[in-house]
Design an enzyme around this catalytic site. Sequence first.
Site, PDB file in Angstrom:
ATOM      1  N   THR A  57       0.896  -1.157   0.000  1.00 53.98           N
ATOM      2  CA  THR A  57       0.000   0.000   0.000  1.00 53.98           C
ATOM      3  C   THR A  57       0.930   1.201   0.000  1.00 53.98           C
ATOM      4  O   THR A  57       2.016   1.141   0.586  1.00 53.98           O
ATOM      5  CB  THR A  57      -0.926   0.036   1.237  1.00 53.98           C
ATOM      6  OG1 THR A  57      -0.117   0.113   2.413  1.00 53.98           O
ATOM      7  CG2 THR A  57      -1.828  -1.198   1.325  1.00 53.98           C
ATOM      8  N   HIS A  58       0.549   2.242  -0.678  1.00 53.41           N
ATOM      9  CA  HIS A  58       1.415   3.429  -0.836  1.00 53.41           C
ATOM     10  C   HIS A  58       2.762   3.050  -1.467  1.00 53.41           C
ATOM     11  O   HIS A  58       3.759   3.731  -1.258  1.00 53.41           O
ATOM     12  CB  HIS A  58       1.664   4.128   0.502  1.00 53.41           C
ATOM     13  CG  HIS A  58       0.419   4.332   1.319  1.00 53.41           C
ATOM     14  ND1 HIS A  58      -0.346   5.477   1.238  1.00 53.41           N
ATOM     15  CD2 HIS A  58      -0.220   3.514   2.199  1.00 53.41           C
ATOM     16  CE1 HIS A  58      -1.389   5.368   2.059  1.00 53.41           C
ATOM     17  NE2 HIS A  58      -1.338   4.177   2.640  1.00 53.41           N
ATOM     18  N   GLU A 102       4.791  -0.591 -21.641  1.00 55.96           N
ATOM     19  CA  GLU A 102       4.852   0.879 -21.708  1.00 55.96           C
ATOM     20  C   GLU A 102       3.867   1.418 -22.740  1.00 55.96           C
ATOM     21  O   GLU A 102       3.169   2.414 -22.510  1.00 55.96           O
ATOM     22  CB  GLU A 102       6.267   1.329 -22.069  1.00 55.96           C
ATOM     23  CG  GLU A 102       7.272   1.126 -20.953  1.00 55.96           C
ATOM     24  CD  GLU A 102       8.676   1.439 -21.405  1.00 55.96           C
ATOM     25  OE1 GLU A 102       9.194   2.488 -21.017  1.00 55.96           O
ATOM     26  OE2 GLU A 102       9.260   0.641 -22.168  1.00 55.96           O
ATOM     27  N   GLN A 128     -21.268  12.447 -38.516  1.00 56.63           N
ATOM     28  CA  GLN A 128     -20.379  11.697 -39.398  1.00 56.63           C
ATOM     29  C   GLN A 128     -19.008  11.486 -38.752  1.00 56.63           C
ATOM     30  O   GLN A 128     -18.341  10.490 -39.020  1.00 56.63           O
ATOM     31  CB  GLN A 128     -20.237  12.446 -40.728  1.00 56.63           C
ATOM     32  CG  GLN A 128     -19.290  11.803 -41.712  1.00 56.63           C
ATOM     33  CD  GLN A 128     -19.416  12.411 -43.088  1.00 56.63           C
ATOM     34  OE1 GLN A 128     -20.456  12.298 -43.743  1.00 56.63           O
ATOM     35  NE2 GLN A 128     -18.386  13.101 -43.538  1.00 56.63           N
ATOM     36  N   SER A 188      17.907  -1.295 -27.035  1.00 54.98           N
ATOM     37  CA  SER A 188      18.198   0.119 -27.249  1.00 54.98           C
ATOM     38  C   SER A 188      19.205   0.233 -28.382  1.00 54.98           C
ATOM     39  O   SER A 188      20.087  -0.614 -28.522  1.00 54.98           O
ATOM     40  CB  SER A 188      18.779   0.719 -25.972  1.00 54.98           C
ATOM     41  OG  SER A 188      19.540   1.871 -26.280  1.00 54.98           O
ATOM     42  N   LYS A 217      20.561  -2.980 -22.686  1.00 52.84           N
ATOM     43  CA  LYS A 217      19.151  -2.735 -22.383  1.00 52.84           C
ATOM     44  C   LYS A 217      18.203  -3.800 -22.923  1.00 52.84           C
ATOM     45  O   LYS A 217      18.359  -4.302 -24.028  1.00 52.84           O
ATOM     46  CB  LYS A 217      18.725  -1.381 -22.975  1.00 52.84           C
ATOM     47  CG  LYS A 217      19.421  -0.205 -22.337  1.00 52.84           C
ATOM     48  CD  LYS A 217      18.825   0.165 -21.003  1.00 52.84           C
ATOM     49  CE  LYS A 217      17.647   1.083 -21.223  1.00 52.84           C
ATOM     50  NZ  LYS A 217      17.030   1.434 -19.951  1.00 52.84           N
ATOM     51  N   LYS A 272     -17.374   8.233 -36.414  1.00 56.49           N
ATOM     52  CA  LYS A 272     -16.657   7.024 -36.815  1.00 56.49           C
ATOM     53  C   LYS A 272     -15.173   7.099 -36.519  1.00 56.49           C
ATOM     54  O   LYS A 272     -14.532   6.066 -36.268  1.00 56.49           O
ATOM     55  CB  LYS A 272     -16.885   6.760 -38.299  1.00 56.49           C
ATOM     56  CG  LYS A 272     -18.300   6.336 -38.574  1.00 56.49           C
ATOM     57  CD  LYS A 272     -18.695   6.575 -40.016  1.00 56.49           C
ATOM     58  CE  LYS A 272     -20.173   6.802 -40.116  1.00 56.49           C
ATOM     59  NZ  LYS A 272     -20.616   8.113 -39.570  1.00 56.49           N
TER      60      LYS A 272
END
Length: 468
Positions: A160-161, A295, A327, A282, A288, A330
């Site tokens: 929590t928090h 994301e 119109q 990356s 990476k 859509k």
Amino acid sequence: MSQDQNKKLWGGRFQSATDSSVEAFTESVSFDRRLYAHDIAGSIAHARMLAQVGVLTAAERDDIVRGLTAIRAEIESGDFPWSETLEDVHMNIESRLTEKIGEAGKKLHTGRSRNDQVATDVRLYLRDGIDRASMLLLDAQSALVELAARETDTIMPGFTHLQVAQPITFGHHLLAWTEMFERDFQRMRELRRRVNVMPLGSAALAGTSYPIDRDFTAAELGFERPSRNSLDAVSDRDFAIEYLSAAALIHMHLSRMSEELVMWSSAQFDFIELGDAYCTGSSIMPQKKNPDIPELLRGKAGRACGNLMNMLTLMKSQPLAYNRDNQEDKVPLFDGMDTLEASLTIFAALVPEIAPKRDNMRNAALKGFSTATDLADYLVKKGLPFRDAHEVVGKAVALGVESGRDLAELPLQTLQGFSGLISDDVYDVLTLEGSVAARDHTGGTAPVQVKKAVEQARVRIDQYRNKL
Ligand code: ARG
């Protein structure tokens, strides 16, 4: 009158041709052509109804049905001559029908208007989209439930928090996500009932003077009933707002789940590994491995909310009945449908790629005094009022913080210094396993409860699937 203007199905009262910039500005065929199959289904049902009530002959009806069926094949094989001059999907198809079958084609539009036609088409199209989204929500639920089934005993910290609160099982956490999708599924099924009402027969706004049989057309198209008020039926777009609102809510859920996946896959949490096939690298940093899918899912929530705002603002202040503003419905609706379906599809595929790092999860739960509540409950069971127990445990935690030890690492003598009620059975409740096992009731995190919840979810999802 120019030759160009001759092509307009509504050109009778016009002296000069539409300016080409106006054609470009007002056309919708570039985006509403995707309604073609539903437009054709609506037209076939309409023609059958007109023949049923004697407005068309059986031969005219058969020509129309044959012509429209051939047009559908043309469109699907890419041979259809789409024309921006013909404005929208409805007039493209109608004008092609007349080209193909002659006089009977000109009778199809008897007793209807593009206003009730387009409202009918969009409802039919969305009804299919709702069924697809419902199925995808079940797929996403199934993926989570099956992962939860493997992780019923996996311990992790519950937060929590974003501070460690109490130990939970990973299966329990995944079933919390499942509950969000369950509500989303219910919402889709409920709004489907309001989508499944037929505007056709409302004509431009006031109804029509032909002896139409709207119950016949509604039954042909699988609508629950014809609309009750023609003015409302041609102008109402609540159904699109409801869908986009449900879609925004689903994306809000997806963004919450995605945020946790992003955090958990960071080096700081290190709770999970996402499959290579669902991550990207990356271009500059060789080390990476980025969680791009969660994301992007998180990012799509902005788009989904935008589509809802777009649609709400489009409808705001519109006087009855149809206005050309409609119109524009859509654009956000189609994007909303595409985005939702793509997001749910990739999410359901991503879930089996989540590999939990069980030791790291467990160690994280060991670190944050996550069994402090259990110690308080232990003292209460030995006769101490809860508020006093809270105070006692708070002091023990303070010592733990100061000396860098968890509660389970404090010697019995030290613990007894805080309360004489403590004896050596205290370590049973200070363990993570003891803590989660103790929360043994409906909705609790105990592994036995999670196993039960997995079984119930499987049964429930199967029942829904069989009914869709
Ligand atoms: N393309 C129009 C739409 O999507 C069809 C209805 C046009 N009706 C009209 N009276 N201009 O709303």
